[in-house]
Write a protein that holds these residues in place. Structure first.
Motif, short mmCIF file in Angstrom:
data_model
loop_
_atom_site.label_atom_id
_atom_site.label_comp_id
_atom_site.label_asym_id
_atom_site.label_seq_id
_atom_site.Cartn_x
_atom_site.Cartn_y
_atom_site.Cartn_z
N ARG A 68 -3.07 -2.86 -5.27
CA ARG A 68 -3.21 -1.69 -4.41
C ARG A 68 -4.69 -1.35 -4.17
NH1 ARG A 68 -0.08 4.09 -5.21
NH2 ARG A 68 -0.74 5.03 -3.26
N ASP B 15 0.81 -1.22 0.00
CA ASP B 15 0.00 0.00 0.00
C ASP B 15 0.84 1.27 0.00
OD1 ASP B 15 -2.48 -1.17 -0.12
OD2 ASP B 15 -2.78 -1.22 2.04
N ASP C 234 4.76 -0.29 -3.38
CA ASP C 234 3.55 -0.45 -4.18
C ASP C 234 3.86 -0.67 -5.65
OD1 ASP C 234 4.53 2.08 -4.54
OD2 ASP C 234 2.60 3.10 -4.44
#
Length: 641
Positions: A153, A14, A19
């Motif tokens: 994500r 995240d 990410d």
């Protein structure tokens, strides 16, 4: 991977720079990570301490100080520190103190070095320092991010899983309070290795499909099924999923291609979550890119037509915020597909279910994901071979007419060449399409070459994708095997030349209406697209988009060193110039077109245009050499002496 490690992995993914890492790199980090806890006020690192890990803040807060003792930075959840020490002799450069009770993840130094070596984005992030928070990034940056951001994500929580033997009532009760309102149906073992995984106890399960609250309404309540029916009898055995390593862009295209609003996310065959079209739209509309949510909420052609100003305004914003031509064209193509799908849904709602399976096929710029703000419609219907014209054609003609007229109302003009599904010539069973394509390849003539230029860029928009896939396969496998066809296509592509004269200056249009201008589509993007298509057919590329075709071409020896890069440059310059000109027309309340006036183009951009046209000119000269017309061997006889 056990649930605790999955939780660590999910948290890392995240936050930047993790990410953007591949699934393989994320797995390596998760498997080697160490966990450490510090009470508020504890010293974590002191200047000169040896350092053997990158520190990641899982929870709490950490303060980073300069050597002078001044506060340098304050990190919270997702922050990293220690990278400068790792990069500079494995000695701490900036001391760190826990401001609150803090939980840290420690990533070993050797793994940190490997990530820096194998992932340039990760290396840039840790070497150049923290970037601005996402909320403060320019919209153009977030727009480009959607082409690189991993779909994982968007996964907010683990998926709800139901065994195929559970009853519809029990599963419906479980999803009633779930935000996603969807459940993945699994069964013991199974025969599809793509979606078969082992649980924590080692038992094998296969993901069969997905059920949503809408499915329960339509497949249970509407059909009068018993509430005790096992969900395995309700779910459709055709799972559509996306790998967690794919991009948000790819996830969106998959959902649009299959006309679904929920998509399973898979990592190493294990389901890790479900995302909705709304999740993708929410991510994208932060950048003002897409209007799909508005499109699919309309219940009439009139309502859809009212969105045209919004589409144009969104495109203008994208141009002004720095989006490149590929991002722009992909966005506009996605909007066009959404309009088409919604019009088909409305038509089917009025006409009833189709009498035989079919696919609504787009050709040209929509199929290539290269649409602009000035575009007409090129479409066709591929029908199941059980199609009976006398019994079924009235339905498909009515559907085609509604969709075609609806697209025209939404700004996608009727095709002047009548390349639309309303034309019975382009409303045919699969077997007829196959024969037609084969005849175009085996015996090309001017009309067939014109049709090949249009139809050999094709993609499914709605319906049975397998029907269109078979045509795509035929084009990819057969066209490149015919030297005569490629040679004919090459000579046909030379009919439109770039507007560069003997003295390397622009040659203007002299048609009166657009005097002293250049039609950048007719003289630029169209002949360049034709040229790229020929090389793509020759190397058997399955790609539809011209940029992606150039990637495939670059992997072969078809063109000389550096040529694909020059063509990619030319395509970007010409496409962007065309889009920017249309945006200016809209801003000045003119109907957008493809005609630019070089005198109104800034000097730097005018120089780039000349370079792009020269690259196209050189590439066209190579076509005749690369694809010569085959000559028949002449037999000779010797007279006896």
């Amino acid at each position: 991977m056990d649930p605790e490690l999955l939780g660590i992995r999910r948290h890392l993914s995240d936050f930047p720079p993790f990410d953007g890492l591949s699934d393989e790199h994320l797995d390596a980090i998760t498997e080697q990570i160490e966990v450490s806890y510090y009470r508020a006020g504890s010293h974590i690192l002191a200047v000169g301490d040896s350092i053997d890990a990158l520190y990641y803040v899982r929870s709490g807060a950490v303060e980073i100080y300069r050597r002078s003792g001044d506060l340098y930075d304050r990190l919270s959840e997702g922050g990293i520190f220690g990278q400068y020490g790792l990069l500079r002799g494995r000695r701490t450069q900036y001391p760190a103190i826990a401001l609150e009770d803090t939980l840290l993840y420690l990533i070993p130094a050797d793994l940190f070095d490997q990530l820096c070596e194998e992932d340039t984005d990760f290396a840039d992030f840790v070497e150049l320092g923290r970037t601005r928070p996402e909320a403060s990034q320019p919209v153009s940056q977030r727009s480009r991010d959607m082409l690189t951001t991993r779909v994982r994500r968007l996964v907010a929580r683990p998926p709800l899983i139901a065994e195929a033997t559970e009853t519809a009532q029990a599963v419906a009760q479980r999803i009633a309070g779930e935000p996603l309102a969807a459940v993945l149906v699994v069964e013991a073992e199974g025969d599809d290795p793509r979606y078969t995984y082992a649980d924590t106890d080692g038992a094998l399960w296969q993901v069969r499909g997905i059920l949503t609250d809408a499915d329960f309404r339509s497949r249970v309540v509407a059909e009068g099924r018993d509430s005790q029916t096992p969900v395995g009898e309700i779910v459709t055995d055709h799972l559509v999923a996306v790998q967690s390593d794919e991009t948000v862009q790819e996830a969106m295209l998959i959902m649009l291609r299959h006309n679904i609003h929920h998509l399973a996310v898979i990592h190493r065959r294990r389901p890790i979550g479900v995302i909705r079209l709304e999740d993708v739209v929410r991510y994208e509309t932060q950048s003002s890119l897409y209007l799909m949510d508005s499109i699919f909420s309309q219940d009439s052609v009139r309502g859809l037509a009212t969105l045209l100003p919004d589409v144009r305004a969104s495109a203008v914003r994208m141009i002004r915020e720095g989006a490149d031509s590929k991002t722009m064209s992909t966005a506009l193509s996605a909007v066009g597909r959404s309009f088409t799908r919604r019009l088909i849904e409305l038509a089917e709602a009025d006409l009833g279910p189709p009498p035989v399976p079919y696919a609504f096929m787009a050709m040209g710029s929509m199929a290539r994901n290269e649409q602009t703000l000035v575009t007409d419609q090129d479409n066709a219907l591929v029908l199941d071979d059980r199609f009976d014209p006398s019994a079924h054609d009235a339905y498909f003609l009515a559907l085609a007419q509604r969709v075609s007229d609806g697209l025209d109302a939404c700004g996608y003009a009727h095709c002047k060449g009548d390349i639309m599904a309303t034309n019975p010539q382009w409303r045919q069973p699969l077997s007829v399409w196959k024969q037609t394509f084969q005849s175009w390849i085996e015996a090309p003539n001017p009309e067939r070459l014109l049709h090949s230029n249009i139809f050999f860029d094709l993609d499914n928009v709605y319906g049975e994708e397998r029907l269109v896939e078979q045509l795509q396969e035929r084009v990819a496998t057969q066209a490149g095997k015919s030297p005569a066809f490629l040679a004919a296509m090459a000579r046909n592509a030379l009919n439109r030349t770039p507007p560069i004269g003997f003295f390397r200056d622009f040659v203007m249009e002299k048609d009166g209406r657009h005097n002293n201008s250049i039609n950048v589509k007719r003289r630029g993007t169209a002949p360049l697209t034709d040229l790229i298509r020929i090389h793509a057919l020759a190397c058997g590329s399955r790609a539809q988009n011209s940029f992606e075709r150039l990637n495939d071409i670059a992997e072969t020896q078809l063109l000389g060193p550096g040529v694909p890069e020059k063509l990619r440059f030319a395509l970007e310059v010409l496409s962007f110039t065309r889009l920017e000109h249309q945006a200016i027309d809209i801003e000045q309340e003119r109907e957008p077109d493809n005609n630019i006036e070089p005198e109104n183009v800034p000097d730097k951009q005018r120089a780039e245009l000349k370079e792009a046209f020269r690259a196209l000119s050189h590439a066209q000269k190579f076509l005749r050499f690369r694809y010569p017309m085959p000559t028949a061997r002449r037999s000779t006889s010797r007279r006896a002496g």
